[in-house]
Design an enzyme around this catalytic site. Structure first.
Site, PDB file in Angstrom:
ATOM      1  CB  THR A 171      -1.173   0.194   1.213  1.00  0.00           C
ATOM      2  OG1 THR A 171      -1.834   1.242   1.221  1.00  0.00           O
ATOM      3  CG2 THR A 171      -0.402  -0.153   2.407  1.00  0.00           C
ATOM      4  N   GLY A 197      -1.791   6.065   6.515  1.00  0.00           N
ATOM      5  CA  GLY A 197      -2.642   5.683   7.300  1.00  0.00           C
ATOM      6  C   GLY A 197      -2.548   4.132   8.113  1.00  0.00           C
ATOM      7  CE  LYS A 198      -5.727  -0.624   4.073  1.00  0.00           C
ATOM      8  NZ  LYS A 198      -6.077  -1.475   3.367  1.00  0.00           N
ATOM      9  CG  HIS A 228     -12.697  -5.675   9.216  1.00  0.00           C
ATOM     10  ND1 HIS A 228     -12.635  -4.886  10.172  1.00  0.00           N
ATOM     11  CD2 HIS A 228     -12.058  -5.746   8.267  1.00  0.00           C
ATOM     12  CE1 HIS A 228     -11.811  -3.892   9.646  1.00  0.00           C
ATOM     13  NE2 HIS A 228     -12.118  -4.596   8.352  1.00  0.00           N
ATOM     14  NE  ARG A 229      -7.371  -3.440   7.374  1.00  0.00           N
ATOM     15  CZ  ARG A 229      -8.285  -2.237   7.350  1.00  0.00           C
ATOM     16  NH1 ARG A 229      -8.979  -1.723   8.462  1.00  0.00           N
ATOM     17  NH2 ARG A 229      -8.877  -1.522   6.023  1.00  0.00           N
ATOM     18  CG  ASP A 285      -9.680  -6.077  -1.068  1.00  0.00           C
ATOM     19  OD1 ASP A 285      -9.930  -5.057  -0.618  1.00  0.00           O
ATOM     20  OD2 ASP A 285     -10.627  -6.921  -1.312  1.00  0.00           O
ATOM     21  CE  LYS A 332     -11.090   0.223  13.759  1.00  0.00           C
ATOM     22  NZ  LYS A 332     -10.983   1.384  12.211  1.00  0.00           N
TER      23      LYS A 332
END
Length: 185
Positions: free
Chosen positions: A10, A14-15, A172-173, A69, A167
């Site tokens: 990526t 931020g990711k 989910h991550r 993804d 989080k």
């Protein structure tokens, strides 16, 4: 022991920061500026593999490559927007999610697929699913994307209300990261 060098497929800082928190023992960096492959897979796994394979081509040979993804699946939309979440979310995404479930079932899930490629192209993957529902209205300043309207199962507040600390352990991550680490062992 030296930290595992991993290139995240990526260019989104931020990711990179979010995944670096999920893999604190790794030295994680993003890809340099350049064109990225078009995500046209039919599944999250297809898209994560596509990005990982691209990253493997441009990353240093000794580095591992990580790609992800993810998306939101709403039962009212028969699993949509799914792999089209990023494109569907352009513009007023929170309002779209609320309108999509108006008068219908509000259940859904966040899904994340992670693919890690070793320098010799061995693949390890992890999947994370966070079940929940769409709230009646947006709430919370934390998070991003659909976090202000997604209420995880067992909670009465949105992901945005629950905050970043929640989080880091339950998204989910985070679940996909744990599954990936388990698969590496």
């Amino acid at each position: 022991m030296e930290a595992l060098r991993v290139v995240l497929a990526t260019q989104n800082p931020g990711k990179v920061a979010e995944l670096a928190e999920l893999f604190p023992d790794w030295s994680l960096e993003g890809l340099p500026p350049g064109d990225l492959p078009h995500e046209d897979g039919e599944t999250y796994l297809d898209n994560a593999r596509l990005k990982a394979r691209y990253g493997r081509l441009v990353a240093p040979p000794e580095a591992w490559v990580l790609a992800d993804d993810s998306g939101l699946e709403l039962d009212a939309l028969e699993g949509g927007p799914g792999v089209l979440t990023a494109r569907w979310a352009e513009g007023r995404h929170v309002e779209k999610a609320l309108a999509a479930v108006e008068g219908r079932t509000r259940t859904g899930r966040y899904v994340c697929e992670l693919v890690l490629l070793s320098p010799d192209r061995r693949e390890v993957r992890g999947t994370g699913v966070l079940e929940g529902r769409v709230a009646e209205r947006a709430s919370g300043a934390g998070g991003f994307g659909f976090d202000p309207v997604f209420v995880p199962r067992g909670h009465d507040r949105t992901v945005a209300d629950l905050g970043d600390d929640w989080k880091r352990e339950h998204s989910h991550r985070a679940l996909a990261a744990q599954a990936l680490l388990d698969a590496l062992r």
